[in-house]
Design a protein around this motif. Structure first.
Motif, PDB file in Angstrom:
ATOM      1  N   PHE A 334      -2.132   1.655 -10.681  1.00  0.00           N
ATOM      2  CA  PHE A 334      -3.666   2.354 -10.078  1.00  0.00           C
ATOM      3  C   PHE A 334      -3.268   3.282  -8.838  1.00  0.00           C
ATOM      4  CE2 PHE A 334      -7.643   1.576  -7.716  1.00  0.00           C
ATOM      5  CZ  PHE A 334      -8.362   2.551  -8.195  1.00  0.00           C
ATOM      6  N   MET A 335      -3.062   4.527  -9.106  1.00  0.00           N
ATOM      7  CA  MET A 335      -2.475   5.421  -8.240  1.00  0.00           C
ATOM      8  C   MET A 335      -2.852   6.919  -8.319  1.00  0.00           C
ATOM      9  SD  MET A 335       1.248   5.642  -9.432  1.00  0.00           S
ATOM     10  CE  MET A 335       2.077   6.646  -8.165  1.00  0.00           C
ATOM     11  N   PHE A 336      -2.971   7.666  -7.232  1.00  0.00           N
ATOM     12  CA  PHE A 336      -3.321   8.926  -7.303  1.00  0.00           C
ATOM     13  C   PHE A 336      -1.934   9.931  -7.072  1.00  0.00           C
ATOM     14  CE2 PHE A 336      -7.365   8.227  -4.522  1.00  0.00           C
ATOM     15  CZ  PHE A 336      -8.044   7.819  -5.614  1.00  0.00           C
ATOM     16  N   PRO A 337      -2.171  11.132  -7.651  1.00  0.00           N
ATOM     17  CA  PRO A 337      -0.924  12.059  -7.755  1.00  0.00           C
ATOM     18  C   PRO A 337      -0.600  12.280  -6.238  1.00  0.00           C
ATOM     19  CG  PRO A 337      -2.722  13.222  -8.398  1.00  0.00           C
ATOM     20  CD  PRO A 337      -3.203  11.785  -8.180  1.00  0.00           C
ATOM     21  N   LEU A 338      -0.424  11.530  -5.297  1.00  0.00           N
ATOM     22  CA  LEU A 338      -0.323  12.093  -3.792  1.00  0.00           C
ATOM     23  C   LEU A 338       0.849  12.824  -3.788  1.00  0.00           C
ATOM     24  CD1 LEU A 338      -1.462  11.699  -1.153  1.00  0.00           C
ATOM     25  CD2 LEU A 338      -0.316   9.643  -0.901  1.00  0.00           C
ATOM     26  N   GLY A 339       2.126  12.410  -4.349  1.00  0.00           N
ATOM     27  CA  GLY A 339       3.175  13.116  -4.312  1.00  0.00           C
ATOM     28  C   GLY A 339       3.302  14.831  -4.598  1.00  0.00           C
ATOM     29  N   HIS A 340       2.225  15.001  -5.546  1.00  0.00           N
ATOM     30  CA  HIS A 340       2.005  16.494  -6.052  1.00  0.00           C
ATOM     31  C   HIS A 340       1.063  16.982  -4.958  1.00  0.00           C
ATOM     32  CE1 HIS A 340       2.716  15.303 -10.673  1.00  0.00           C
ATOM     33  NE2 HIS A 340       3.895  15.279  -9.798  1.00  0.00           N
ATOM     34  N   TRP A 341       0.036  16.375  -4.473  1.00  0.00           N
ATOM     35  CA  TRP A 341      -0.794  16.852  -3.246  1.00  0.00           C
ATOM     36  C   TRP A 341      -0.034  17.095  -2.230  1.00  0.00           C
ATOM     37  CZ3 TRP A 341      -5.206  12.785  -4.230  1.00  0.00           C
ATOM     38  CH2 TRP A 341      -6.004  12.917  -5.350  1.00  0.00           C
ATOM     39  N   MET A 342       1.015  16.536  -2.096  1.00  0.00           N
ATOM     40  CA  MET A 342       1.765  16.731  -0.722  1.00  0.00           C
ATOM     41  C   MET A 342       2.776  17.771  -0.774  1.00  0.00           C
ATOM     42  SD  MET A 342       2.624  12.944   0.920  1.00  0.00           S
ATOM     43  CE  MET A 342       1.399  11.990   1.938  1.00  0.00           C
ATOM     44  N   LYS A 343       2.755  18.504  -2.293  1.00  0.00           N
ATOM     45  CA  LYS A 343       3.568  19.628  -2.247  1.00  0.00           C
ATOM     46  C   LYS A 343       2.257  20.920  -2.571  1.00  0.00           C
ATOM     47  CE  LYS A 343       7.527  17.407  -4.486  1.00  0.00           C
ATOM     48  NZ  LYS A 343       8.282  17.274  -5.757  1.00  0.00           N
ATOM     49  N   ARG A 381      14.048  17.155  -3.640  1.00  0.00           N
ATOM     50  CA  ARG A 381      15.317  16.335  -3.432  1.00  0.00           C
ATOM     51  C   ARG A 381      15.194  14.820  -3.605  1.00  0.00           C
ATOM     52  NH1 ARG A 381      16.703  20.474   0.192  1.00  0.00           N
ATOM     53  NH2 ARG A 381      16.399  19.140   2.108  1.00  0.00           N
ATOM     54  N   ALA A 382      14.029  14.378  -3.043  1.00  0.00           N
ATOM     55  CA  ALA A 382      13.717  12.823  -3.073  1.00  0.00           C
ATOM     56  C   ALA A 382      12.024  12.905  -3.079  1.00  0.00           C
ATOM     57  CB  ALA A 382      14.138  12.274  -1.933  1.00  0.00           C
ATOM     58  N   ASP A 383      11.544  11.985  -3.655  1.00  0.00           N
ATOM     59  CA  ASP A 383      10.175  11.440  -3.567  1.00  0.00           C
ATOM     60  C   ASP A 383       9.799  10.792  -2.413  1.00  0.00           C
ATOM     61  OD1 ASP A 383       7.427  11.057  -4.128  1.00  0.00           O
ATOM     62  OD2 ASP A 383       7.650   9.891  -6.001  1.00  0.00           O
ATOM     63  N   HIS A 384       9.314  11.361  -1.394  1.00  0.00           N
ATOM     64  CA  HIS A 384       9.096  10.586  -0.243  1.00  0.00           C
ATOM     65  C   HIS A 384       7.426  10.503   0.143  1.00  0.00           C
ATOM     66  CE1 HIS A 384      13.258  10.397   1.421  1.00  0.00           C
ATOM     67  NE2 HIS A 384      13.206  12.018   1.460  1.00  0.00           N
ATOM     68  N   HIS A 385       6.537  10.602  -0.962  1.00  0.00           N
ATOM     69  CA  HIS A 385       5.229  10.469  -0.665  1.00  0.00           C
ATOM     70  C   HIS A 385       4.993   9.162   0.059  1.00  0.00           C
ATOM     71  CE1 HIS A 385       4.622   8.446  -4.440  1.00  0.00           C
ATOM     72  NE2 HIS A 385       3.435   8.125  -4.182  1.00  0.00           N
ATOM     73  N   VAL A 386       5.401   8.182  -0.253  1.00  0.00           N
ATOM     74  CA  VAL A 386       4.869   6.995   0.311  1.00  0.00           C
ATOM     75  C   VAL A 386       5.302   7.013   1.575  1.00  0.00           C
ATOM     76  CG1 VAL A 386       5.283   4.443   0.238  1.00  0.00           C
ATOM     77  CG2 VAL A 386       5.010   5.682  -2.006  1.00  0.00           C
ATOM     78  N   ARG A 387       6.507   7.441   1.921  1.00  0.00           N
ATOM     79  CA  ARG A 387       6.796   7.319   3.459  1.00  0.00           C
ATOM     80  C   ARG A 387       6.059   8.430   4.171  1.00  0.00           C
ATOM     81  NH1 ARG A 387      11.629   7.583   0.195  1.00  0.00           N
ATOM     82  NH2 ARG A 387      12.699   5.627   0.010  1.00  0.00           N
ATOM     83  N   LEU A 388       5.783   9.256   3.671  1.00  0.00           N
ATOM     84  CA  LEU A 388       5.042  10.593   4.489  1.00  0.00           C
ATOM     85  C   LEU A 388       3.541   9.868   4.439  1.00  0.00           C
ATOM     86  CD1 LEU A 388       6.176  13.629   2.523  1.00  0.00           C
ATOM     87  CD2 LEU A 388       6.323  13.356   5.079  1.00  0.00           C
ATOM     88  N   TRP A 389       3.056   9.308   3.797  1.00  0.00           N
ATOM     89  CA  TRP A 389       1.696   8.733   3.755  1.00  0.00           C
ATOM     90  C   TRP A 389       1.698   7.637   4.918  1.00  0.00           C
ATOM     91  CZ3 TRP A 389      -3.035   9.574   2.494  1.00  0.00           C
ATOM     92  CH2 TRP A 389      -4.033   8.494   2.611  1.00  0.00           C
TER      93      TRP A 389
END
Length: 396
Positions: A334-343, A381-389
């Motif tokens: 259960f998740m949102f495409p936060l990694g894409h939104w952060m780009k 180069r890396a999926d940092h979306h959780v760390r950024l959040w």
């Protein structure tokens, strides 16, 4: 034939315990009861058994996004039609930053992105009723996380001499692009590589924090003064303790025990409770009925995962209740495409918060470390979306 008879007996017993003793008992209420329906197997099975126990359509609630890869509304609608529920759904846009101050206020601590998913689901359901059943606990009780079946691959990879892994394979893996998808090849390969340098409980602890901040990453984030004050701390001590203290012989049962005594109460249930209570909504998790948990804990590990198939026993028990597309689909979460939104739409927000960070001004974090995390994410180069959040959470 004996093996099939045994599986049939276990699955029928499991289905009976879950439906009569867990789901039905959680539906006792003076007010109408509904359910969150993500389209995954856990919430879908809750809804199917609620429907059978209640005998009339129940209210169900789903949250989706416009991104097709992350949108599960189609699966949720399939279950809603199958169970003939009173279904409501809502498409969510990337307004998470506007909601973040309110979410952090009610959470009272930093959290990962699933809190935003739960916030929206609770807000939708609270417009129509006061009590919902959830699928919380299904992964921790029945072995549904990818890491449970992924650790054997780490053992195979670890057979390669460590110098070759460090000097040759590691640098090659770091050159692969990571485009913030869900369970990409790059993520899996780097996960296996990093864990290969650990053993036993420590390996599992590192598996659980892979997408967050490991020890080295935290040290590089802190200013010199803060790093010196904190000293050397084991940020995974509770996970290691949960693994080693399990009264179990199999590593799978040790992993499940560790999650049940750490991740479940301190993460999943905390998020669900605080986000639903924010909207005056009571959430009940029938998967965490204690009699059901005791029943499943006694199952042999061969019925929990078989040939890499997660939740093997639960799938067998769910077969009479759910359509095949739900039973056969791989886990998505259960998740949102936060990694894409952060780009995309969230990039200006991220740059602004780093440039004006109170954490940097107070001498806690290094601005260059925060900028590096964002730059690596934007450059694939890396999926940092959780760390950024999480950094956004701490800043708020």
């Amino acid at each position: 034939p004996r093996r099939h008879t045994r599986l049939g007996r276990w699955s029928r017993g499991l289905g009976d315990v879950y439906k009569r003793q867990a789901v039905e008992s959680h539906m006792v209420s003076d007010v109408p009861v509904g359910a969150f329906l993500s389209g995954g197997m856990d919430s879908s099975l809750v809804v199917a058994m609620m429907t059978e126990a209640h005998g009339s359509p129940i209210p169900t609630f789903s949250i989706g996004v416009t991104d097709g890869v992350f949108n599960e509304l189609g699966y949720a609608a399939l279950v809603a039609r199958h169970c003939r529920t009173k279904h409501r759904e809502e498409v969510v846009w990337p307004d998470l930053v506007q909601l973040l101050p309110e979410m952090v206020y009610h959470l009272e601590e930093p959290s990962d992105p699933i809190a935003a998913c739960m916030y929206h689901a609770a807000r939708l359901a609270s417009r129509h009723l006061k009590v919902v059943l959830t699928g919380d606990g299904g992964d921790e009780v029945f072995a549904g996380f990818d890491r449970y079946s992924g650790l054997p691959w780490v053992r195979y990879y670890a057979a390669i001499p460590a110098p070759i892994r460090r000097a040759l394979l590691g640098p090659l893996l770091m050159r692969l692009p990571d485009r913030a998808g869900y369970k990409t090849f790059t993520q899996k390969a780097r996960w296996v590589h990093q864990l290969s340098f650990h053993r036993g409980a420590r390996r599992y602890a590192e598996a659980t924090v892979f997408f967050r901040f490991g020890g080295g990453e935290r040290t590089g984030l802190y200013s010199d003064d803060v790093a010196q004050q904190l000293g050397v701390r084991d940020h995974t001590e509770s996970i290691v303790s949960g693994f080693d203290s399990a009264d179990a012989d199999a590593d799978l049962d040790r992993m499940l025990h560790s999650d049940i005594v750490t991740r479940l109460p301190e993460h999943s249930l905390m998020l669900t409770d605080r986000m639903t209570m924010r909207h005056g909504l009571e959430a009940r998790p029938p998967f965490l009925d204690h009699e059901l948990g005791e029943f499943v804990a006694k199952l042999p590990v061969s019925l929990k995962i078989r040939r890499g198939r997660l939740k093997y026993a639960l799938r067998a028990a769910a077969a009479p209740y759910l359509p095949d597309p739900i039973l056969q689909r791989p886990k998505q979460g259960f998740m949102f495409p936060l990694g894409h939104w952060m780009k995309g739409p969230l990039v200006p927000v991220l740059k602004e918060f780093i440039s004006r960070s109170a954490l940097v001004a107070d001498g806690i974090f290094r601005r260059e470390a925060m900028n590096r995390i964002l730059e690596e994410h934007l450059a694939d180069r890396a999926d940092h979306h959780v760390r950024l959040w999480m950094l956004l959470n701490v800043e708020v």
